[in-house]
Design a protein around this motif. Sequence first.
Motif, PDB file in Angstrom:
ATOM      1  N   TYR A 105      30.141  67.317  52.614  1.00  0.00           N
ATOM      2  CA  TYR A 105      29.215  66.181  52.720  1.00  0.00           C
ATOM      3  C   TYR A 105      28.915  65.816  54.170  1.00  0.00           C
ATOM      4  N   ARG A 106      28.846  66.834  54.999  1.00  0.00           N
ATOM      5  CA  ARG A 106      28.334  66.651  56.344  1.00  0.00           C
ATOM      6  C   ARG A 106      26.805  66.776  56.322  1.00  0.00           C
ATOM      7  N   ASP A 107      26.147  66.125  57.263  1.00  0.00           N
ATOM      8  CA  ASP A 107      24.726  66.373  57.473  1.00  0.00           C
ATOM      9  C   ASP A 107      24.575  67.729  58.139  1.00  0.00           C
ATOM     10  N   VAL A 108      23.667  68.539  57.614  1.00  0.00           N
ATOM     11  CA  VAL A 108      23.517  69.913  58.091  1.00  0.00           C
ATOM     12  C   VAL A 108      22.065  70.148  58.481  1.00  0.00           C
ATOM     13  N   VAL A 109      21.853  70.676  59.674  1.00  0.00           N
ATOM     14  CA  VAL A 109      20.542  71.155  60.108  1.00  0.00           C
ATOM     15  C   VAL A 109      20.682  72.643  60.383  1.00  0.00           C
ATOM     16  N   PHE A 110      20.072  73.435  59.517  1.00  0.00           N
ATOM     17  CA  PHE A 110      20.157  74.892  59.599  1.00  0.00           C
ATOM     18  C   PHE A 110      18.778  75.424  59.992  1.00  0.00           C
ATOM     19  N   THR A 111      18.646  75.977  61.192  1.00  0.00           N
ATOM     20  CA  THR A 111      17.349  76.392  61.722  1.00  0.00           C
ATOM     21  C   THR A 111      17.279  77.895  61.942  1.00  0.00           C
ATOM     22  N   ALA A 112      17.847  78.641  61.021  1.00  0.00           N
ATOM     23  CA  ALA A 112      17.771  80.095  61.093  1.00  0.00           C
ATOM     24  C   ALA A 112      17.370  80.666  59.739  1.00  0.00           C
ATOM     25  N   GLN A 117      27.331  53.603  65.801  1.00  0.00           N
ATOM     26  CA  GLN A 117      27.098  53.554  67.245  1.00  0.00           C
ATOM     27  C   GLN A 117      26.751  54.927  67.832  1.00  0.00           C
ATOM     28  N   LYS A 118      26.720  55.966  67.005  1.00  0.00           N
ATOM     29  CA  LYS A 118      26.370  57.321  67.424  1.00  0.00           C
ATOM     30  C   LYS A 118      27.274  57.817  68.554  1.00  0.00           C
ATOM     31  N   GLU A 119      28.542  57.514  68.443  1.00  0.00           N
ATOM     32  CA  GLU A 119      29.512  57.941  69.447  1.00  0.00           C
ATOM     33  C   GLU A 119      30.334  59.112  68.890  1.00  0.00           C
ATOM     34  N   TYR A 120      29.631  60.170  68.507  1.00  0.00           N
ATOM     35  CA  TYR A 120      30.285  61.317  67.898  1.00  0.00           C
ATOM     36  C   TYR A 120      31.120  62.087  68.924  1.00  0.00           C
ATOM     37  N   LYS A 121      32.143  62.744  68.427  1.00  0.00           N
ATOM     38  CA  LYS A 121      32.947  63.640  69.251  1.00  0.00           C
ATOM     39  C   LYS A 121      32.344  65.034  69.122  1.00  0.00           C
ATOM     40  N   THR A 122      31.569  65.420  70.106  1.00  0.00           N
ATOM     41  CA  THR A 122      30.817  66.671  70.055  1.00  0.00           C
ATOM     42  C   THR A 122      31.695  67.840  70.490  1.00  0.00           C
ATOM     43  N   SER A 123      31.599  68.912  69.760  1.00  0.00           N
ATOM     44  CA  SER A 123      32.346  70.127  70.095  1.00  0.00           C
ATOM     45  C   SER A 123      31.531  71.333  69.661  1.00  0.00           C
ATOM     46  N   MET A 124      31.818  72.469  70.276  1.00  0.00           N
ATOM     47  CA  MET A 124      31.146  73.719  69.947  1.00  0.00           C
ATOM     48  C   MET A 124      32.048  74.574  69.072  1.00  0.00           C
ATOM     49  N   ALA A 125      31.431  75.288  68.165  1.00  0.00           N
ATOM     50  CA  ALA A 125      32.173  76.222  67.307  1.00  0.00           C
ATOM     51  C   ALA A 125      31.357  77.505  67.200  1.00  0.00           C
ATOM     52  N   ASN A 126      32.030  78.563  66.857  1.00  0.00           N
ATOM     53  CA  ASN A 126      31.374  79.865  66.756  1.00  0.00           C
ATOM     54  C   ASN A 126      31.695  80.461  65.397  1.00  0.00           C
ATOM     55  N   GLU A 169      30.994  61.731  57.350  1.00  0.00           N
ATOM     56  CA  GLU A 169      31.782  62.949  57.542  1.00  0.00           C
ATOM     57  C   GLU A 169      31.353  63.731  58.781  1.00  0.00           C
ATOM     58  N   GLY A 170      30.276  63.303  59.446  1.00  0.00           N
ATOM     59  CA  GLY A 170      29.831  63.988  60.643  1.00  0.00           C
ATOM     60  C   GLY A 170      28.616  64.859  60.384  1.00  0.00           C
ATOM     61  N   LYS A 171      28.239  65.662  61.398  1.00  0.00           N
ATOM     62  CA  LYS A 171      27.033  66.469  61.333  1.00  0.00           C
ATOM     63  C   LYS A 171      27.307  67.868  61.895  1.00  0.00           C
ATOM     64  N   ILE A 172      26.444  68.800  61.481  1.00  0.00           N
ATOM     65  CA  ILE A 172      26.502  70.176  61.974  1.00  0.00           C
ATOM     66  C   ILE A 172      25.072  70.613  62.319  1.00  0.00           C
ATOM     67  N   PRO A 232      26.890  80.412  67.337  1.00  0.00           N
ATOM     68  CA  PRO A 232      27.278  79.092  67.865  1.00  0.00           C
ATOM     69  C   PRO A 232      26.652  77.951  67.077  1.00  0.00           C
ATOM     70  N   MET A 233      27.405  76.886  66.937  1.00  0.00           N
ATOM     71  CA  MET A 233      26.918  75.679  66.287  1.00  0.00           C
ATOM     72  C   MET A 233      27.593  74.477  66.927  1.00  0.00           C
ATOM     73  N   VAL A 234      26.915  73.341  66.818  1.00  0.00           N
ATOM     74  CA  VAL A 234      27.392  72.107  67.428  1.00  0.00           C
ATOM     75  C   VAL A 234      27.927  71.201  66.328  1.00  0.00           C
ATOM     76  N   LEU A 235      29.152  70.705  66.492  1.00  0.00           N
ATOM     77  CA  LEU A 235      29.781  69.804  65.535  1.00  0.00           C
ATOM     78  C   LEU A 235      29.744  68.383  66.088  1.00  0.00           C
ATOM     79  N   TYR A 236      29.325  67.459  65.259  1.00  0.00           N
ATOM     80  CA  TYR A 236      29.350  66.044  65.600  1.00  0.00           C
ATOM     81  C   TYR A 236      30.366  65.384  64.670  1.00  0.00           C
ATOM     82  N   ASN A 237      31.572  65.149  65.179  1.00  0.00           N
ATOM     83  CA  ASN A 237      32.682  64.684  64.356  1.00  0.00           C
ATOM     84  C   ASN A 237      32.842  63.170  64.476  1.00  0.00           C
TER      85      ASN A 237
END
Length: 764
Positions: free
Chosen positions: A304-311, A239-248, A563-566, A254-259
Amino acid sequence: MPPSKKPRRPTRRELQQLKEYGELDPLSSMGGDNDLDVLIGNAISKSGSSRFSGSVSVGRDKRRSGKDSKDIQALFSFRRQQKAKPDAYAKLIKSLSTKPAATTKPSLALDSDEEEEKEEGEEEFVGAEDAEMEDEGDDDAIIGASVAASKRIQAEAATDGEDQGSDSEYEVDKVDNSELPEDEDEGDNDDNGDDDDDYSNTEQDSKTKEVYEGGDFMESHFADDDSESMHRKLAVATQKEYKTSMANDPMFGPMVLYNTSDEGLKEPNRRPLKQRLVKPFHKVNKGGDFTEFQRPFFSWLDQYRDVVFTARSSGREDEITTAYALHAMNHVMKARDRERKNNAKLAKAHASGKDVGELRDRGFTRPRVLILLPFRNSAYNVVKKLLKLASAEQELNSSRFEKEYGPSEDESNANKRKPADYQNTFAGNIDDAFRIGLQLHHRTVKLYSEFYRTDIIVASPIGLRMTTGAQSGDRKDYDFLSSIELVIVDQCDVLLMQNWDHVSHLFSCLNLTPKKDHGCDFSRVHNWALEGMAQYRRQTVMISEYMTPEIQAVFNNNCRSLEGKIRIKPVYHGTITNVVAQVPQIFKRVAVNRLASAADDRFAHFTENVLPELEKSIKNEKHTVIFTASYFDFVRLRNHLKDKGHAFVAISEYSTRSEAMRARIKFFEGEINFVLYNERAHFYHRYPIKGINNIVFYSLPDHSHYYSELVNLLLTSNDSTASADKLSCTVFYTKYDQLKVERIVGTNLASQLLSSERAQYTFA
């Protein structure tokens, strides 16, 4: 003629004497005439090496005399030789975690150690020996058990031979492992030094296995878990109802966590790697442990999280490729060892007539890892690292691989005048249509294996699209993608300069129910795969220099790991600071109604307001370059300029070198008014266009450093006496160009340009 007399079986003491005189030495010739020597020879042949290790339980044989017990121990001493555990693994764990490694009980390492080095059939050999040793039978009973075990090992060796059926038609290349540290004895991987490897017969060992699997991220992620917590994670992912939080992060910012749960980022795994990967990893990583960059990056992959690394950057390329190649090889080795272990359990249960229950450890087809890369030069570097990590004794078809993927000897020096990022991207073989499979055996790696017998697939999107076929038509085959558990898409920024539609198509083909069985043993397939939920177990890793809407769309729609996304959200300082030309840079925001009509609104504004002004200025100043990022915008403007009868030339990635040369000469000499230039043409060729007085960015480039490169071309004016007031730079953008604007002007100024009431800003 009287029948020949049956030869007498040697006694235990005679066997011991033979061994002492070298006639039964397991490390000497295999030409002995007794059954035990044949058994040892078969076991050594099975392992593919000159060593054979294991353990035979003699602790239970307390009813025998002390002398007999010593004889038995001496007879099987070659199976109990254990060396001290090397400290390489402990150093690696220490480098992966900033905290001190927790003290591990010996029992926690038992399941992993057996899983790593036990081969198929070895458990049956141990079990048969132990069963006979418990009885007070004579020496014939021991030899009889050995003969029975030998037959089972030979049967499994024949089965293994069938799996490699067509290997004989391939080249066999010996691998020079002289640069790698010599392998220790098989017993070196036993962390706790436990002599009894027959772990499956005790309740304590069963609990040990559950404890270890509970602490391993791979085991817990791919387990057939029907718990309430797993159902909650599945509901959040679907349902894409992730618990979004910010981490540093100290390294990445900064990165966005989708738990999918309240756990958040987990502590690094105490045992992230297979033991036999540690030394090869140190060699591939230039003799060191995890770097400051690799430590958090690998921890995200290992969870085993999905990771999008754009740096991504060329300076970090080696660290990034090493980290995900290590993760891919670690994943495949764990999965293959689990299958071999379960094969041995099934064989042992069938021999004893027992039922071991469900052993689900695989998908519909064999391939588990898919790595997408843009060019053969990238594939060459990644595959070479995978081969080094495998540290196989034989590599099939490696000569062919070097010939087809390796760098050529007569490379041109023309690229040396290009920027450093261009040289790094286009060095070596830049063919963009390729696909290659890697099949892993215990001591052998086969390249160019057939996809349905492959563990790792390395391919380009267009190369794999040639196999999966088009959207419509009869030529379709993507069943081999049905059980992919790990997808790595590297250099997404380069793939966007090719054809991103191929990437989107491949994601639509992943983890679908296959149309044919392809010899699948459905009793071993994971329940979640049978239920069509494999896409929620797949891990997706996307690596790029920057974020684009196309990458974001894949992240939103196709990254569904339980396991969520980063998503990394780097802070940009802006490439506008690299502009050295003393020219005013005017940024104008175009008003648009909605995203769907943004392209039409931009085109209408340019043709109605901007182009007429350019026509008036051409009477005094020609030499104007119009830059477009999208090829669709390029074609649309080209057709409009043709219809209006303007004197212009168009340079795209499809223009030949001679066509581009003639266009640049005409532009420099003032024979034409406009040059319509495309970002892909700049990516593939980096044409040094001279004589530019005015540059108009119809849309901003995705590669932020292209902006400063193009503006600095104004320094090479067609008139050396041209003053700075004759030079101009105009940029048009919309509120939906946030990602591009942020990379060019910087994160701090981007919000002001996008949301302020002012529609025009000037930078000088």
